[in-house]
Enzyme design. Structure first.
Site, PDB file in Angstrom:
ATOM      1  N   TYR A 111      19.798  39.210  61.658  1.00 53.53           N
ATOM      2  CA  TYR A 111      21.092  39.269  60.975  1.00 53.53           C
ATOM      3  C   TYR A 111      20.986  38.540  59.639  1.00 53.53           C
ATOM      4  CZ  TYR A 111      26.132  39.372  60.305  1.00 53.53           C
ATOM      5  OH  TYR A 111      27.376  39.571  59.785  1.00 53.53           O
ATOM      6  N   LYS A 184      26.272  42.090  63.542  1.00 56.63           N
ATOM      7  CA  LYS A 184      27.283  41.167  64.075  1.00 56.63           C
ATOM      8  C   LYS A 184      27.372  41.296  65.588  1.00 56.63           C
ATOM      9  CE  LYS A 184      30.184  38.202  62.177  1.00 56.63           C
ATOM     10  NZ  LYS A 184      29.822  37.282  61.093  1.00 56.63           N
ATOM     11  N   ASP A 256      33.565  41.483  56.399  1.00 52.67           N
ATOM     12  CA  ASP A 256      33.137  41.716  55.014  1.00 52.67           C
ATOM     13  C   ASP A 256      34.025  42.698  54.244  1.00 52.67           C
ATOM     14  OD1 ASP A 256      31.183  39.868  55.293  1.00 52.67           O
ATOM     15  OD2 ASP A 256      29.510  41.261  55.448  1.00 52.67           O
ATOM     16  N   GLY A 313      38.057  33.046  47.102  1.00 54.56           N
ATOM     17  CA  GLY A 313      38.121  34.373  47.706  1.00 54.56           C
ATOM     18  C   GLY A 313      38.497  34.303  49.170  1.00 54.56           C
ATOM     19  N   THR A 314      38.077  35.326  49.909  1.00 56.30           N
ATOM     20  CA  THR A 314      38.422  35.423  51.329  1.00 56.30           C
ATOM     21  C   THR A 314      37.955  34.198  52.094  1.00 56.30           C
ATOM     22  OG1 THR A 314      38.235  37.829  51.206  1.00 56.30           O
ATOM     23  CG2 THR A 314      38.161  36.847  53.388  1.00 56.30           C
ATOM     24  N   ALA A 315      36.692  33.804  51.903  1.00 57.65           N
ATOM     25  CA  ALA A 315      36.148  32.668  52.641  1.00 57.65           C
ATOM     26  C   ALA A 315      36.767  31.358  52.187  1.00 57.65           C
ATOM     27  CB  ALA A 315      34.631  32.621  52.484  1.00 57.65           C
ATOM     28  N   ASN A 454      25.724  31.717  51.123  1.00 56.06           N
ATOM     29  CA  ASN A 454      24.468  32.248  51.626  1.00 56.06           C
ATOM     30  C   ASN A 454      24.364  33.702  51.197  1.00 56.06           C
ATOM     31  OD1 ASN A 454      25.464  34.056  53.905  1.00 56.06           O
ATOM     32  ND2 ASN A 454      26.366  32.119  54.543  1.00 56.06           N
ATOM     33  N   ASN A 499      28.880  30.734  61.376  1.00 59.00           N
ATOM     34  CA  ASN A 499      29.942  31.287  62.222  1.00 59.00           C
ATOM     35  C   ASN A 499      29.432  31.706  63.592  1.00 59.00           C
ATOM     36  OD1 ASN A 499      30.931  31.147  59.611  1.00 59.00           O
ATOM     37  ND2 ASN A 499      32.144  33.007  59.779  1.00 59.00           N
TER      38      ASN A 499
END
Length: 597
Positions: A111, A184, A256, A313-315, A454, A499
């Site tokens: 992954y 995932k 994502d 952003g999103t994160a 990352n 995560n």
């Protein structure tokens, strides 16, 4: 109704597979294939006598040894990634057993981060199609395509879907993003024992704005720019409706999606179905896990924390939300009061409330009053061509702020705010400079610094530099894996805010409890369970548990999630013993009896 040739049966913690396949078809099915581990009786019943060597092996060890040797013969990480998925297509049990045997080594190859390289080269490296490809050009076919998976209403626990607009740190990769959903789900299985035969990877192909893909003859997706607006929302809604109709017990994982869509989709569905966005909720929760331990070590209470997040952003905003909620839990402050402990710096600099027309809804709670920062120094900034495509809203704000004489950059924000916590989700390398870090360390005894971007090449700073620049005082966790660091005679184990330590166990807890929705309390229960597994008994101990212990960590997370779902009354199934229920649900990569029917 299931149309698959295999039926996967679980009775307590015992499992078996019944199949209608015979002969070569058995050996070509990775869920059935055991190679030389088929018993004599199975060989006869399945019609494979003479199709496998005559020796009967009862253990995985010889096959694992051969597979691991072949893995190491692959010359590059990408070649290893391809080998592993070819192995998956031959023998699922060996694939997952090999990952579990060498979790720290192989998980990053299967992954993140190597999956990013595989996605960039998907057309050239894909072995065989996996998952369900849904296209916005054919929304009427969504149910038909999902039905083609062959699963019945009770056969699926989890679907992971991505529209691939914001893949890791590499951006928009269109239909290639199916590998994110596939990878995932592999982590769900390897880390938490989610049954790989009860999941579906999905890509929502809404086009791509990646010119390289649009002009690549070998691109496997639809060739048009990304569809937005009502047509996009209707397509996503149609997917949710079809998935829930066909698989009413399954929960839906989003992965994502771009900033402009991720939160809106989550908020639209989170109160009515079990659903989860790992980039928003999972990233925020694993960071809170690390912060729970870092704050303990820092000597400062939550009410005294000042948090600067680089990347809105999103994160970044997902992290801000979870940190805000933790400040509220720990201090009793309101949401507005807790938000005042957080500053967000993005492409146009420190976000302020006079940027309202250009901010996303989820950024606005953290915009600082313009009057508060009116005397802050502004630094000239150049236009960012890459941002025009990936972050057009932020790029527009950058232009506006530059016209004011420059932006309030990270260095100025750190100097003025004197943060106790610095978090990076910028996907821009080396943003935490020596000057910024030393400035921060001059104002707080134990600076908490999490460079989370990352893959590894995008990190804001290395742990070695952070510890050097703070004389070993920094409390560090990273988004990518890093080796231990020795500083001042202390060996520091660098915890990875991955995560994978949280969402697989959370997912298992949701599956076991059949939760009707995923609550903030369930997510915090997962975060605290992860934090509690980190050893804090040595000066340089990691703030987070090792990925070597993912199966144990995930089991504990799942149990706490089940308990919380039961306590909150959102469990759809009565569970008398959460520990036993989780244990019996977990799938392990061991050969199961195969019965011919």
């Amino acid at each position: 109704m299931s149309t698959r040739p295999n039926t996967f049966i679980r009775e307590g913690d015992a499992r078996k597979i019944q199949t209608t396949l015979r002969g070569y078809e058995v050996l070509h099915d990775p869920a059935l294939n055991k190679g030389t581990a088929f018993s004599v009786a199975e060989r006869k019943a399945l019609g494979i006598e003479g199709l496998v060597p005559p020796v009967v092996t009862t253990e995985l060890e010889p096959q694992l040894k051969r597979a691991y040797a072949a893995y190491h013969r692959a010359p590059t990480d990408l070649a290893k990634h391809i080998y592993m998925w070819q192995l998956h297509d031959e023998n699922e049990t060996i694939f997952y057993a090999l990952i579990q045997r060498h979790m720290m080594e192989i998980m990053p190859v299967v992954y993140d981060p190597v999956v990013g390289e595989a996605i960039e080269n998907y057309s050239e490296v894909m072995t065989r199609p996996r998952g369900v490809f849904l296209s916005i050009d054919a929304p009427e076919s969504i149910e038909e395509r999902l039905s083609a998976w062959g699963a019945g209403a009770d056969d699926i626990d989890l679907l992971v879907a991505s529209d691939a607009e914001a893949i890791l740190g590499i951006g928009d990769w269109g239909s290639n993003g199916i590998d994110i959903s596939v990878g995932k789900l592999a982590v769900y299985t390897a880390a938490a024992g989610v049954d790989p035969h009860r999941v579906i990877p999905v890509v929502l192909d809404v086009g791509t704005n990646n010119e390289k893909l649009l002009n690549d003859p070998s691109y496997v997706g639809y060739r048009h720019s990304r569809v937005t607006g009502q047509a996009y929302d209707d397509f996503v809604d149609a997917y949710v409706k079809a998935a829930r109709k066909l698989f009413p017990k399954a929960y839906l994982h989003w992965e994502d999606f771009g900033s402009s869509n991720a939160r809106r989709i989550l908020n639209r569905h989170r109160d009515s179905i079990p659903t989860f966005n790992d980039d928003i909720q999972g990233t925020g929760a694993i960071v809170v896990s690390g912060l729970l331990n870092a704050v303990k070590r820092s000597g400062l209470d939550w009410k005294d924390q000042r948090i600067v997040v680089l990347g809105g952003g999103t994160a970044g905003c997902g992290i801000a939300d979870q940190v805000r909620d933790q400040i509220m839990r720990a201090t009793g402050l309101s949401a507005d009061e807790a938000s005042k402990h957080i500053w967000i710096v993005d492409l146009p600099g420190l976000l302020t409330d006079d940027m309202t027309d250009g901010l996303y809804d989820f950024q606005r709670p953290y915009a600082r009053p313009a009057a508060e920062v009116k005397n802050y120094k502004r630094t000239p900034s150049s236009p960012n061509a890459a941002a025009e495509t990936r972050w057009p809203t932020m790029a527009k704000l950058l232009s506006i702020e530059s016209a004011k004489g420059g932006i309030i950059d990270l260095a100025t924000t750190v100097a003025e705010v004197k943060p106790t916590v610095l978090i990076g989700t910028s996907t821009t390398p080396s943003m935490f400079t020596e000057a910024i870090v030393r400035n921060m360390a001059s104002n707080v005894e134990r600076p908490i610094i999490f460079p989370l971007s990352n893959p590894t090449v995008l990190h804001e700073a290395t742990p070695a530099h952070l510890l050097e620049w703070t004389n070993g005082k920094a409390l560090v966790a990273t988004g990518a894996p890093f080796d231990n660091v020795t500083q001042g005679g202390i060996n520091f184990t660098i915890g990875q805010a991955n995560n994978a330590a949280l969402y697989p166990g959370l997912g298992m807890g949701i599956i076991v409890s059949r939760a009707k929705k995923v609550t903030d309390e369930m997510i915090f229960a997962a975060a605290k369970a992860v934090a509690d597994q980190a050893p804090l008994d040595a000066p340089g101990a990691s703030l987070l548990p090792s990925n070597e212990d993912l199966r144990a960590t995930s089991s504990l997370v799942a149990v706490e999630v089940v308990r919380t779902a039961l306590d909150q009354g959102v469990a759809g199934e009565k569970v008398d013993n959460p520990v036993e229920a989780v244990r019996c649900t977990e799938w392990w990569p061991v050969y199961q009896p195969v019965e011919a029917v």
